[in-house]
Design a protein around this motif. Structure first.
Motif, mmCIF file in Angstrom:
data_model
loop_
_atom_site.group_PDB
_atom_site.id
_atom_site.type_symbol
_atom_site.label_atom_id
_atom_site.label_comp_id
_atom_site.label_asym_id
_atom_site.label_seq_id
_atom_site.Cartn_x
_atom_site.Cartn_y
_atom_site.Cartn_z
ATOM 1 N N ARG A 137 50.323 34.099 98.607
ATOM 2 C CA ARG A 137 48.748 33.934 99.347
ATOM 3 C C ARG A 137 48.341 34.448 100.930
ATOM 4 O O ARG A 137 48.685 33.216 101.447
ATOM 5 N N PRO A 138 47.960 35.323 100.561
ATOM 6 C CA PRO A 138 47.683 35.574 102.340
ATOM 7 C C PRO A 138 46.184 34.715 102.770
ATOM 8 O O PRO A 138 45.546 34.692 101.585
ATOM 9 N N THR A 139 46.519 34.643 103.951
ATOM 10 C CA THR A 139 45.201 33.382 104.774
ATOM 11 C C THR A 139 44.885 33.034 105.661
ATOM 12 O O THR A 139 46.186 34.490 106.096
ATOM 13 N N ALA A 140 44.022 32.957 106.320
ATOM 14 C CA ALA A 140 43.715 33.494 108.244
ATOM 15 C C ALA A 140 45.505 32.605 108.583
ATOM 16 O O ALA A 140 45.473 32.413 109.798
ATOM 17 N N GLY A 141 45.363 31.144 108.543
ATOM 18 C CA GLY A 141 46.623 30.493 108.501
ATOM 19 C C GLY A 141 47.462 29.594 107.665
ATOM 20 O O GLY A 141 46.122 29.716 106.365
ATOM 21 N N SER A 142 48.116 29.204 107.568
ATOM 22 C CA SER A 142 48.959 28.416 106.412
ATOM 23 C C SER A 142 47.860 27.164 106.659
ATOM 24 O O SER A 142 48.638 26.064 105.491
ATOM 25 N N ALA A 143 47.367 26.297 107.246
ATOM 26 C CA ALA A 143 46.280 25.303 106.902
ATOM 27 C C ALA A 143 45.746 25.701 105.598
ATOM 28 O O ALA A 143 45.162 24.351 105.236
ATOM 29 N N ASP A 144 45.363 26.694 105.396
ATOM 30 C CA ASP A 144 44.700 27.099 103.762
ATOM 31 C C ASP A 144 45.692 26.738 103.057
ATOM 32 O O ASP A 144 45.209 27.070 101.764
ATOM 33 N N GLY A 152 74.128 26.458 99.016
ATOM 34 C CA GLY A 152 75.130 25.776 99.899
ATOM 35 C C GLY A 152 74.755 26.428 100.867
ATOM 36 O O GLY A 152 75.673 27.068 101.734
ATOM 37 N N VAL A 153 73.427 27.397 101.704
ATOM 38 C CA VAL A 153 73.523 28.862 102.816
ATOM 39 C C VAL A 153 72.946 27.755 103.613
ATOM 40 O O VAL A 153 72.010 26.815 103.644
ATOM 41 N N PRO A 154 73.553 28.392 104.883
ATOM 42 C CA PRO A 154 72.916 27.610 106.018
ATOM 43 C C PRO A 154 71.780 28.151 106.202
ATOM 44 O O PRO A 154 71.024 29.339 106.010
ATOM 45 N N LEU A 155 70.996 27.209 106.813
ATOM 46 C CA LEU A 155 69.437 27.494 107.218
ATOM 47 C C LEU A 155 69.668 27.200 108.807
ATOM 48 O O LEU A 155 69.880 25.972 109.423
ATOM 49 N N ALA A 156 68.530 28.103 109.199
ATOM 50 C CA ALA A 156 68.371 28.324 110.689
ATOM 51 C C ALA A 156 67.074 28.144 111.030
ATOM 52 O O ALA A 156 66.097 28.768 109.791
ATOM 53 N N VAL A 157 66.318 27.833 111.271
ATOM 54 C CA VAL A 157 64.799 27.035 111.487
ATOM 55 C C VAL A 157 64.087 28.441 113.644
ATOM 56 O O VAL A 157 64.694 27.518 114.038
ATOM 57 N N LEU A 158 62.689 28.791 112.997
ATOM 58 C CA LEU A 158 62.675 29.803 114.623
ATOM 59 C C LEU A 158 61.180 28.886 114.607
ATOM 60 O O LEU A 158 60.459 28.605 113.387
ATOM 61 N N PRO A 159 60.589 28.944 115.728
ATOM 62 C CA PRO A 159 59.377 29.077 115.976
ATOM 63 C C PRO A 159 58.619 29.715 114.992
ATOM 64 O O PRO A 159 59.207 31.397 114.840
ATOM 65 N N ASN A 160 57.516 29.720 115.005
ATOM 66 C CA ASN A 160 56.728 30.621 114.335
ATOM 67 C C ASN A 160 56.099 31.514 115.520
ATOM 68 O O ASN A 160 55.604 31.181 116.376
ATOM 69 N N PRO A 161 56.413 33.114 114.790
ATOM 70 C CA PRO A 161 56.407 33.782 116.447
ATOM 71 C C PRO A 161 54.308 34.025 116.953
ATOM 72 O O PRO A 161 54.227 34.919 117.374
ATOM 73 N N SER A 162 53.643 34.032 115.906
ATOM 74 C CA SER A 162 52.737 34.134 116.521
ATOM 75 C C SER A 162 51.464 33.751 117.157
ATOM 76 O O SER A 162 52.073 33.207 118.047
ATOM 77 N N GLY A 163 50.756 34.713 117.438
ATOM 78 C CA GLY A 163 50.296 34.454 118.655
ATOM 79 C C GLY A 163 49.545 33.598 119.137
ATOM 80 O O GLY A 163 48.523 32.603 119.867
ATOM 81 N N ARG A 164 49.059 32.272 117.931
ATOM 82 C CA ARG A 164 48.134 31.448 117.747
ATOM 83 C C ARG A 164 49.281 30.309 118.079
ATOM 84 O O ARG A 164 48.347 29.380 118.021
ATOM 85 N N ASN A 165 50.444 30.744 117.663
ATOM 86 C CA ASN A 165 51.353 29.142 118.197
ATOM 87 C C ASN A 165 51.387 28.849 120.086
ATOM 88 O O ASN A 165 51.657 29.514 120.871
#
Length: 198
Positions: A61-68, A142-155
């Motif tokens: 679902r699209p939103t203005a931000g993930s807080a929604d 069983g698949v490795p997970l990596a975490v990246l910062p959110n690349p949004s300009g609002r971050n």
């Protein structure tokens, strides 16, 4: 490698492409980290599978931000993501946004058991280390997970340089996993003069 975003932004939904926000750094970071050889933009998202990359979102679902987003949307998305990982078996899953790790935590594989040191009075367990952006943070199916910062300009909590460092670390992580996979696929070397046992 499968990139997993939180959910589409309004602009991405309107134009029908991933990471289409004008201030989103995702495509620039892919190139600057050398994950891709050439510069791409959001209209190139359909080309990524030919380069060995996939794109998806935890919540559609699209939103203005993930807080929604609602908590049950994250839980439902996590269950669907696990099924997708089982079906696709990517070499690596990259969570694009630290928020994703928090929502996926209950759905991750348990960490490998390690031998516990003998208990001594007055000693407390060590706190878990902070997540190293771009490095392996756990496993799912069983698949490795990596975490990246959110690349949004609002971050504003992660600088552009720190984002680039995380994407470069992700590239190194991916290269190590590819090398390991290739070693596993190679047939064993035969030594001259040694005959196989009958």
């Amino acid at each position: 490698m499968l990139f997993v975003g939180i959910n589409p932004g309004l602009r991405s939904a309107a134009v029908g492409h991933h990471y289409a926000g004008r201030s989103n750094r995702f495509w620039r970071l892919l190139h600057e980290s050398r994950l891709t050889a050439g510069r791409l933009d959001c209209t190139d998202d359909a080309r990524l599978p030919r380069l060995g990359f996939g794109l998806t979102n935890l919540v559609s679902r699209p939103t203005a931000g993930s807080a929604d987003l609602e908590t049950d949307e994250f839980a439902r998305g996590a269950r669907l993501l696990r099924r997708k990982i089982r079906r696709l078996r990517p070499l690596l899953v990259a969570l694009v946004g630290v928020t994703l790790l928090r929502h996926l935590q209950p759905h991750l594989d348990p960490p490998p058991r390690r031998a516990r040191p003998a208990a001594r009075s007055g000693l407390r367990a060590r706190p878990r280390p902070a997540v190293r952006l771009g490095g392996i943070a756990g496993r799912c199916e069983g698949v490795p997970l990596a975490v990246l910062p959110n690349p949004s300009g609002r971050n504003a909590s992660v600088s552009p340089d720190a984002m680039l460092s995380a994407f470069r670390r992700l590239r190194r992580t991916l290269m190590r996993l590819r090398t390991r996979r290739e070693r596993c696929r190679r047939p064993p070397r035969r030594h001259p003069g040694v005959r196989p046992r009958a």
